[in-house]
Write a protein that holds these residues in place. Structure first.
Motif, mmCIF file in Angstrom:
data_model
loop_
_atom_site.group_PDB
_atom_site.id
_atom_site.type_symbol
_atom_site.label_atom_id
_atom_site.label_comp_id
_atom_site.label_asym_id
_atom_site.label_seq_id
_atom_site.Cartn_x
_atom_site.Cartn_y
_atom_site.Cartn_z
ATOM 1 N N SER A 52 0.306 -17.905 5.721
ATOM 2 C CA SER A 52 0.863 -16.700 6.344
ATOM 3 C C SER A 52 0.505 -15.456 5.530
ATOM 4 C CB SER A 52 2.387 -16.818 6.452
ATOM 5 O OG SER A 52 2.757 -17.822 7.372
ATOM 6 N N ILE A 72 0.420 -19.778 12.959
ATOM 7 C CA ILE A 72 0.604 -19.196 11.622
ATOM 8 C C ILE A 72 0.830 -17.700 11.785
ATOM 9 C CG2 ILE A 72 -0.446 -18.786 9.366
ATOM 10 C CD1 ILE A 72 -2.139 -21.285 9.791
ATOM 11 N N LYS A 73 1.980 -17.231 11.358
ATOM 12 C CA LYS A 73 2.322 -15.819 11.509
ATOM 13 C C LYS A 73 1.925 -15.038 10.265
ATOM 14 C CE LYS A 73 4.125 -16.885 15.425
ATOM 15 N NZ LYS A 73 3.343 -16.609 16.653
ATOM 16 N N ASP A 84 2.282 -12.668 7.424
ATOM 17 C CA ASP A 84 3.488 -12.196 6.745
ATOM 18 C C ASP A 84 3.137 -11.767 5.312
ATOM 19 O OD1 ASP A 84 5.951 -11.713 5.629
ATOM 20 O OD2 ASP A 84 6.805 -13.673 6.135
#
Length: 213
Positions: free
Chosen positions: A130, A205-206, A208
């Motif tokens: 991420s 999958i973000k 971040d």
């Protein structure tokens, strides 16, 4: 007497042959205390002592799908053949072969506890992916779909290469059109990871910036 001796010898030979087909309790205990490494191409199982683990990192990757699960398991197999408890000669740890510096960036400060905790290792992989996705978000947008050094650039290939080399090295590779490469101590390159891990769906999958375990 001669015939009896011959028959007795044959009986002994048969019993010896049959006994070889069974594993003794002692042998079973030896196998229990060892690790089995499977060669998926030939279905051969090699049994090695735990303190003499040898990994064939060029072995074919078992197929576990083309989404996030398949992606992370493919990376893990290349890194350690999926072994949570291995430490390589350079001190990289676990299933995904994390360095201590990377672990600290995602909030893990006890490498030994990390090595003993498979759940924490899975969380670490997700957090690192991420974080890398956020750092490389613009490069992903610009580069996916292009070909560099004969390799089609995909999001999963970029994230796998970032796991290998760090997002900074991947940025240099993409922005230089492949002229600024990277090779680790074992000879793995950004280009190789781009190619080997291309085409997975990693949309789950973000990105971040502050991803931590």
């Amino acid at each position: 007497m001669g015939k009896r001796a011959i028959k007795f010898s044959i009986l002994i030979a048969v019993l010896t042959f049959v006994s070889l087909g069974f594993t003794s309790k002692k042998e079973a205990n030896v196998l229990k205390n060892n690790i089995e490494i499977h060669n998926t191409s030939s279905k051969v199982v090699t049994v090695l002592p735990k303190d003499e683990i040898q990994l064939n990192l060029e072995a074919p990757i078992p197929f576990t799908g083309k989404k996030y699960l398949g992606f992370k398991e493919a990376v893990a197999f290349k890194e350690s053949q999926g072994n949570y408890f291995v430490v390589n000669t350079l001190g990289y740890l676990g299933k995904y072969q994390f360095g201590k510096g990377t672990l600290e960036m995602i909030g893990i400060y006890n490498p030994q506890a990390f090595l003993k905790n498979p759940k924490l290792q899975e969380k670490a992989f997700e957090a690192n992916a991420s974080r890398n996705k956020w750092i490389l978000r613009r490069d992903i947008k610009r580069s996916v779909g292009k070909k560099i050094n004969g390799v089609l650039i995909t999001e999963s290939g970029i994230l796998a290469a970032a796991h290998l080399a760090g997002p900074g090295s991947v940025k240099k590779y993409l922005r230089s059109g492949g002229k600024q490469g990277f090779s680790d101590a074992y000879g793995s390159t950004v280009r190789y990871y781009m190619k080997r891990f291309a085409g997975y769906d990693v949309s789950s999958i973000k990105a971040d910036k502050k991803a931590r375990v």
